[in-house]
Write a protein that holds these residues in place. Structure first.
Motif, PDB file in Angstrom:
ATOM      1  N   THR A 157       0.840  -1.186   0.000  1.00 23.55           N
ATOM      2  CA  THR A 157       0.000   0.000   0.000  1.00 23.55           C
ATOM      3  C   THR A 157       0.878   1.239   0.000  1.00 23.55           C
ATOM      4  O   THR A 157       2.091   1.158   0.237  1.00 23.55           O
ATOM      5  CB  THR A 157      -0.897   0.033   1.249  1.00 23.55           C
ATOM      6  N   VAL A 158       0.266   2.379  -0.246  1.00 23.97           N
ATOM      7  CA  VAL A 158       1.016   3.641  -0.214  1.00 23.97           C
ATOM      8  C   VAL A 158       1.653   3.837   1.153  1.00 23.97           C
ATOM      9  O   VAL A 158       2.815   4.252   1.266  1.00 23.97           O
ATOM     10  CB  VAL A 158       0.088   4.822  -0.569  1.00 23.97           C
ATOM     11  N   SER A 159       0.914   3.528   2.214  1.00 21.81           N
ATOM     12  CA  SER A 159       1.455   3.683   3.565  1.00 21.81           C
ATOM     13  C   SER A 159       2.651   2.767   3.801  1.00 21.81           C
ATOM     14  O   SER A 159       3.646   3.170   4.415  1.00 21.81           O
ATOM     15  CB  SER A 159       0.370   3.387   4.604  1.00 21.81           C
ATOM     16  N   GLN A 160       2.569   1.543   3.306  1.00 22.70           N
ATOM     17  CA  GLN A 160       3.683   0.603   3.467  1.00 22.70           C
ATOM     18  C   GLN A 160       4.907   1.048   2.683  1.00 22.70           C
ATOM     19  O   GLN A 160       6.042   0.953   3.162  1.00 22.70           O
ATOM     20  CB  GLN A 160       3.241  -0.791   3.021  1.00 22.70           C
ATOM     21  N   VAL A 161       4.683   1.552   1.473  1.00 22.04           N
ATOM     22  CA  VAL A 161       5.795   2.072   0.673  1.00 22.04           C
ATOM     23  C   VAL A 161       6.443   3.246   1.393  1.00 22.04           C
ATOM     24  O   VAL A 161       7.674   3.341   1.490  1.00 22.04           O
ATOM     25  CB  VAL A 161       5.315   2.496  -0.728  1.00 22.04           C
ATOM     26  N   ALA A 162       5.619   4.152   1.897  1.00 21.59           N
ATOM     27  CA  ALA A 162       6.132   5.330   2.600  1.00 21.59           C
ATOM     28  C   ALA A 162       7.003   4.925   3.779  1.00 21.59           C
ATOM     29  O   ALA A 162       8.091   5.490   3.995  1.00 21.59           O
ATOM     30  CB  ALA A 162       4.969   6.203   3.066  1.00 21.59           C
ATOM     31  N   GLU A 163       6.549   3.941   4.526  1.00 18.90           N
ATOM     32  CA  GLU A 163       7.305   3.497   5.699  1.00 18.90           C
ATOM     33  C   GLU A 163       8.616   2.838   5.294  1.00 18.90           C
ATOM     34  O   GLU A 163       9.656   3.054   5.917  1.00 18.90           O
ATOM     35  CB  GLU A 163       6.459   2.519   6.510  1.00 18.90           C
ATOM     36  N   LYS A 195       2.009  11.353   1.494  1.00 17.60           N
ATOM     37  CA  LYS A 195       1.684  12.372   0.492  1.00 17.60           C
ATOM     38  C   LYS A 195       2.696  12.354  -0.650  1.00 17.60           C
ATOM     39  O   LYS A 195       2.326  12.457  -1.827  1.00 17.60           O
ATOM     40  CB  LYS A 195       1.655  13.758   1.148  1.00 17.60           C
ATOM     41  N   THR A 196       3.984  12.205  -0.316  1.00 19.49           N
ATOM     42  CA  THR A 196       5.023  12.163  -1.353  1.00 19.49           C
ATOM     43  C   THR A 196       4.899  10.911  -2.203  1.00 19.49           C
ATOM     44  O   THR A 196       5.050  10.951  -3.435  1.00 19.49           O
ATOM     45  CB  THR A 196       6.421  12.220  -0.708  1.00 19.49           C
ATOM     46  N   VAL A 197       4.593   9.778  -1.561  1.00 20.63           N
ATOM     47  CA  VAL A 197       4.416   8.533  -2.320  1.00 20.63           C
ATOM     48  C   VAL A 197       3.218   8.650  -3.250  1.00 20.63           C
ATOM     49  O   VAL A 197       3.258   8.197  -4.397  1.00 20.63           O
ATOM     50  CB  VAL A 197       4.261   7.330  -1.368  1.00 20.63           C
ATOM     51  N   HIS A 198       2.132   9.266  -2.771  1.00 24.16           N
ATOM     52  CA  HIS A 198       0.965   9.497  -3.635  1.00 24.16           C
ATOM     53  C   HIS A 198       1.361  10.325  -4.859  1.00 24.16           C
ATOM     54  O   HIS A 198       0.900  10.056  -5.983  1.00 24.16           O
ATOM     55  CB  HIS A 198      -0.137  10.219  -2.856  1.00 24.16           C
TER      56      HIS A 198
END
Length: 224
Positions: free
Chosen positions: A178-184, A191-194
């Motif tokens: 997920t976007v959150s997992q990628v961000a972490e 927001k940057t990953v989005h």
């Protein structure tokens, strides 16, 4: 007597590593000083052994905790190349991989590798490449140079247009994160990953994650 060429061999498959080790040490001018099975280990062993040439696969995990086959992707190899060269700007890396389709050759060269060979190369070619790179030359076949210069499909060219960070995000999203997992995982804000995801969709002319996954599988960025 001339000192042997010190090699660090990096591949996450023990049998593959063993095969290339036997081939390399069949030449008396070559010595294997270390073996690694992930990106983190490769960086650590480079600092410890100071090899003359690193022979490295691309498709492997970033670290030993990523044992799941789904975590094996080009980020492991590319990130290791960048980190090794960041540690030593004179590092000599030869990529030896099955991932020969676009956009890998271009990204390998951009990451700082001095050579690119496929695992279907002849044994003599691998030995020649190691010696050429040790002598300060580059070893990239004409076929690969053509691909690096952009003579490929429109789809492959679109992937090649991704920045290093976008390609990293692309691969992680294609693995199902997920976007959150990628961000972490890569220490960015959601927001940057989005924003990266939006740019990836725009550049690749896709509109959803399903298309992204299919595109990644077609080009060998992740395994089906």
């Amino acid at each position: 007597m001339t000192d042997p060429i010190k090699i660090l061999l990096v591949d996450d498959h023990p049998l593959v590593r063993a095969g290339f080790q036997r081939l390399l040490i069949s030449d008396d001018s070559i010595e294997i000083v270390g073996e690694a099975d992930n990106g983190q280990s490769a960086c650590d062993m480079y600092a410890t052994h100071a090899p003359d040439v690193v022979v490295m696969d691309l498709n492997m995990p970033n670290d030993s905790s990523a044992s799941d086959e789904a975590c094996h992707n080009l980020n492991g190899g590319l990130e290791a190349i960048r980190r090794i060269i960041s540690h030593d700007t004179k590092a000599k890396v030869l990529v030896l991989t099955a991932m020969e389709i676009d956009p890998f050759p271009a990204h390998v060269v951009n990451a700082g590798a001095k050579g690119f060979l496929t695992k279907r190369c002849a044994p003599d070619e691998l030995l020649a490449a190691v010696k050429a790179i040790h002598n300060g030359e580059e070893y990239i076949t004409e076929e690969m140079r053509t691909r690096i210069n952009g003579d490929g499909s429109t789809e492959a060219a679109s992937i090649s247009s991704l920045t290093k960070r976008e390609l990293q995000v692309f691969a992680l999203l294609a693995e199902g994160r997920t976007v959150s997992q990628v961000a972490e995982e890569i220490f960015l804000s959601p927001k940057t990953v989005h924003a990266h995801r939006t740019n990836i969709f725009r550049k690749l002319t896709i509109s959803n994650n399903s298309e992204l996954v299919h595109l990644a599988i077609r080009h060998g960025i992740v395994q089906a």
